[in-house]
Design a protein around this motif. Structure first.
Motif, PDB file in Angstrom:
ATOM      1  N   UNK A 141       0.844  -1.197   0.000  1.00 58.64           N
ATOM      2  CA  UNK A 141       0.000   0.000   0.000  1.00 58.64           C
ATOM      3  C   UNK A 141       0.880   1.247   0.000  1.00 58.64           C
ATOM      4  N   UNK A 142       0.447   2.290  -0.705  1.00 57.57           N
ATOM      5  CA  UNK A 142       1.165   3.566  -0.701  1.00 57.57           C
ATOM      6  C   UNK A 142       1.282   4.069   0.737  1.00 57.57           C
ATOM      7  N   UNK A 143       2.481   4.458   1.189  1.00 54.56           N
ATOM      8  CA  UNK A 143       2.666   4.872   2.591  1.00 54.56           C
ATOM      9  C   UNK A 143       1.686   5.953   3.051  1.00 54.56           C
ATOM     10  N   UNK A 144       1.451   6.969   2.218  1.00 54.65           N
ATOM     11  CA  UNK A 144       0.545   8.045   2.612  1.00 54.65           C
ATOM     12  C   UNK A 144      -0.872   7.505   2.828  1.00 54.65           C
ATOM     13  N   UNK A 145      -1.323   6.622   1.944  1.00 56.96           N
ATOM     14  CA  UNK A 145      -2.660   6.049   2.076  1.00 56.96           C
ATOM     15  C   UNK A 145      -2.768   5.189   3.337  1.00 56.96           C
ATOM     16  N   UNK A 146      -1.730   4.410   3.633  1.00 58.98           N
ATOM     17  CA  UNK A 146      -1.745   3.540   4.814  1.00 58.98           C
ATOM     18  C   UNK A 146      -1.809   4.358   6.102  1.00 58.98           C
ATOM     19  N   UNK A 147      -1.032   5.424   6.169  1.00 57.96           N
ATOM     20  CA  UNK A 147      -1.032   6.256   7.375  1.00 57.96           C
ATOM     21  C   UNK A 147      -2.338   7.038   7.509  1.00 57.96           C
ATOM     22  N   UNK A 148      -2.894   7.500   6.412  1.00 59.24           N
ATOM     23  CA  UNK A 148      -4.186   8.181   6.474  1.00 59.24           C
ATOM     24  C   UNK A 148      -5.281   7.207   6.917  1.00 59.24           C
ATOM     25  N   UNK A 198      -9.493   4.833  -0.673  1.00 57.08           N
ATOM     26  CA  UNK A 198      -8.178   5.371  -1.043  1.00 57.08           C
ATOM     27  C   UNK A 198      -7.034   4.384  -0.793  1.00 57.08           C
ATOM     28  N   UNK A 199      -7.310   3.290  -0.081  1.00 55.47           N
ATOM     29  CA  UNK A 199      -6.311   2.220  -0.005  1.00 55.47           C
ATOM     30  C   UNK A 199      -6.216   1.516  -1.362  1.00 55.47           C
ATOM     31  N   UNK A 200      -7.369   1.192  -1.930  1.00 49.40           N
ATOM     32  CA  UNK A 200      -7.390   0.479  -3.207  1.00 49.40           C
ATOM     33  C   UNK A 200      -7.074   1.387  -4.391  1.00 49.40           C
ATOM     34  N   UNK A 201      -7.430   2.649  -4.275  1.00 52.62           N
ATOM     35  CA  UNK A 201      -7.132   3.600  -5.348  1.00 52.62           C
ATOM     36  C   UNK A 201      -6.779   4.937  -4.716  1.00 52.62           C
ATOM     37  N   UNK A 202      -5.485   5.177  -4.465  1.00 52.45           N
ATOM     38  CA  UNK A 202      -5.078   6.351  -3.676  1.00 52.45           C
ATOM     39  C   UNK A 202      -5.194   7.688  -4.394  1.00 52.45           C
ATOM     40  N   UNK A 203      -5.980   7.738  -5.469  1.00 44.87           N
ATOM     41  CA  UNK A 203      -6.228   9.032  -6.123  1.00 44.87           C
ATOM     42  C   UNK A 203      -6.810  10.030  -5.123  1.00 44.87           C
TER      43      UNK A 203
END
Length: 651
Positions: A499-506, A557-562
């Motif tokens: 997972x993108x780090x920013x998405x995981x932390x959010x 946003x985990x599956x699609x961090x747009x």
């Protein structure tokens, strides 16, 4: 607000907000508290402008002074806050002991650094034990027992790990000397990243909020909200949502925001015809969203910045779209509830005139624009906060009624310290928990457990992580909750599932926040229910319904961090926002049970599913979702409207 309502609001704060449970009378020690509070604020203003001290010294001055004030202000028992007429001798002793053992890091800074190589002395071990014990006690007084229990269990786990029968969690164990000195003298414990960020950034932003409280900006936000939405269907509830969103830009406290704006908005919603539970839930869910509302957000956002190694502008921008969806969901929910109950807006003659309001009081928004502008321009959050503080102070000089005397300024400087006390103690204790994770390797063990439970399926890993965040959030403040979950859970999503780090932390940030409105422990909802004279549990359930976006959007946003601006183009982002907003109409109407007519069960299910398809930022799913919503609209349009009295809102 009348005198009785003010008293009720203060009593609700004392009941549900631990940080307001301080002594009302401290006698001669009030001078000491004022001196320490003013000195702490001036210290942060000075180091913010001229440069901070080495991180350990900065953190020690920050935490030590705060601990001294806490033991002078907060009694050991809540019942004593009204009965004690001064500070008892033992709390005075604890205050000065806490300051000494913390300042010890500054006084003997060089020798402590040398001790990392040569070994710590028995005195160092004793000081570390006393320091950790006093941090835990101060946290219990200002934040509550649950986080202290978590930290205490963490320490016991470090001591007795070898006796745990489960192979995944067991470890060889560590001596008391090693644990306490690691947690107190090294960067992975009490004085780790959380307290360093608190000492550099969070304190200044909290003080910025204190200055804004001394301006009429709160009333301006309320007036602006009513000018924008008051005349529309369910205007009082919509105004409460907008006002809370605006208040959230300068406040990071769910309970505090609920009481501050709810004392005004909740009675108005009840008079307009909304049920007490719905009125309390609307205010609680909107106020809780303040922690995800840029530019201020909650204190945890600054720690996220450090963990991810990105600028605060990146965090702020990533939060914009999810925050819009969150508040849009609540706003639409109030609209459908008002349509269902046939509650209409306020007469135009009773509302502020938007143009007049902006011309007369629009200058109050300058500090917010300064904060946003300086951060986006590339200044550090520290420098942005200083410029925001300066501009906010200048705003107070514009009108005679908001200008401050010398006594007012001293009081404001002291309040800056008082507001920060719960945050400082919480992040210090969170540092203990994070330190235990570092010492014992608990993060890797937790990762193994999550992977085993989820069977390698991401959706199950996300669900278990969500549950962990919400359960921790029932006892831990948002900031401490984020530190723990960012240390343990977020790396699992990043390292094991890509997972993108920013998405995981959010993701973990969001679910730590919504614990404030999730039953059974939903303090913001309880505070709203207290003002509304409503059933607390029903208020919490209704708040969850209104804030449904907070439970859906993180998965999206985990599956699609747009939605958090990862790998995004302008066109993709515009399309994602548009379809997500339409999707929120379907989801909100489903949970309320009204679209253009009262929805049948199958219609609610279909609308909810269609809304999810629209929120997912993909063309095909969005088109299917849109077609379903249009179909339900036509089906309901053919049904005759329900009869019922129309209710005009009253002030």
């Amino acid at each position: 607000m009348g005198k009785k309502e003010q008293i009720d609001a203060q009593q609700i704060l004392e009941k549900y907000d631990k940080e307001n449970q301080f002594r009302l009378q401290i006698g001669k020690w009030a001078w000491v508290v004022t001196f320490l509070g003013v000195a702490l604020t001036l210290f942060h203003l000075y180091t913010g402008y001229f440069g901070t001290l080495p991180s350990q010294k900065q953190g020690a001055a920050h935490l030590g002074t705060a601990l001294g004030i806490i033991f002078l202000l907060y009694p050991a028992k809540k019942a004593w806050m009204r009965t004690q007429k001064t500070v008892p001798w033992y709390d005075v002793a604890l205050a000065f002991t806490a300051m000494y053992v913390t300042y010890h890091k500054i006084i003997f800074f060089d020798s402590i650094l040398q001790s990392r190589i040569s070994g710590y002395s028995p005195l160092d071990v004793l000081i570390s034990i006393i320091g950790i014990a006093l941090v835990l006690e101060a946290t219990r007084r200002t934040v509550g027992l649950p986080i202290v229990m978590v930290a205490s269990v963490a320490i016991l786990y470090t001591l007795f790990g070898k006796y745990i029968p489960t192979q995944i969690l067991s470890h060889p164990g560590f001596s008391l000397d090693r644990i306490t000195t690691n947690l107190w003298f090294r960067e992975s414990g009490v004085f780790g990243t959380p307290i360093q960020i608190s000492a550099k950034f969070i304190y200044l932003f909290l003080f910025f909020g204190v200055i804004l409280v001394h301006t009429p900006i709160g009333k301006f936000f309320n007036d602006l909200a009513f000018a924008l939405t008051g005349r529309y269907t369910g205007g009082t509830a919509k105004a409460a949502v907008v006002a809370s969103a605006l208040q959230g830009t300068v406040s990071g406290s769910s309970v505090g925001n609920t009481v501050a704006s709810g004392s005004f908005t909740i009675p108005m919603m009840k008079r307009a015809g909304f049920t007490p539970e719905f009125a309390g839930a609307t205010e609680a869910s909107a106020s809780t969203g303040g922690q995800i509302m840029p530019p201020m957000m909650g204190a945890a956002a600054f720690i996220m910045m450090e963990y991810l190694g990105v600028s605060y502008a990146v965090i702020m921008l990533a939060a914009v779209v999810p925050a819009i969806l969150y508040f849009t969901g609540i706003f639409i929910g109030t609209h459908f509830e008002a349509k269902r109950l046939k509650i209409f807006g306020l007469p135009k003659s009773e509302l502020p005139v938007l143009k007049t309001l902006i011309i007369r009081n629009g200058y109050m928004l300058i500090p917010l624009f300064v904060i946003i502008g300086t951060i986006m321009y590339g200044f550090t959050p520290q420098r942005a906060a200083l410029y925001g503080i300066l501009s906010a102070f200048l705003v107070t000089l514009v009108r005679k009624e908001s200008r401050m005397s010398l006594r007012d300024i001293v009081n404001m400087l002291e309040q800056g310290a008082r507001v920060a006390l719960p945050v400082i103690s919480a992040v210090a204790t969170a540092g203990i928990i994070a330190g235990v994770v570092s010492i014992t390797g608990l993060g890797a063990k937790f990762a193994s457990g999550i992977i085993a439970l989820s069977g390698g399926f991401l959706i199950l890993a996300l669900f278990f992580t969500m549950v962990a965040c919400i359960v921790l959030g029932m006892g831990l403040p948002t900031t401490a909750n984020y530190v723990v979950t960012a240390t343990i859970a977020a790396p699992v999503l990043i390292n094991e599932f890509g997972i993108a780090p920013l998405a995981a932390h959010m993701f973990v940030f969001y679910f730590g926040i919504v614990a404030d409105i999730t039953p059974p422990v939903c303090l913001a909802a309880y505070a709203g229910a207290g003002i509304a004279k409503a059933n607390p549990f029903k208020t919490g359930v209704t708040a969850v319904k209104l804030a449904i976006a907070a439970f859906i959007v993180p998965y999206i946003f985990i599956y699609n961090p747009i939605l958090v601006l990862v790998d995004v183009t302008a066109l993709k982002l515009l399309l994602a926002i548009t379809t997500a907003l339409v999707g929120m109409i379907g989801v909100s109407s489903a949970v309320i049970g009204f679209f253009i007519r009262t929805s049948r069960v199958w219609e609610r299910i279909v609308l909810f599913g269609a809304g999810l398809l629209l929120i997912i930022p993909e063309i095909q799913s969005s088109l299917i979702g849109l077609a379903i919503i249009i179909l339900v609209w036509f089906i309901q349009k053919k049904r005759p409207p329900e009869e019922g009295p129309r209710k005009a809102a009253v002030v």
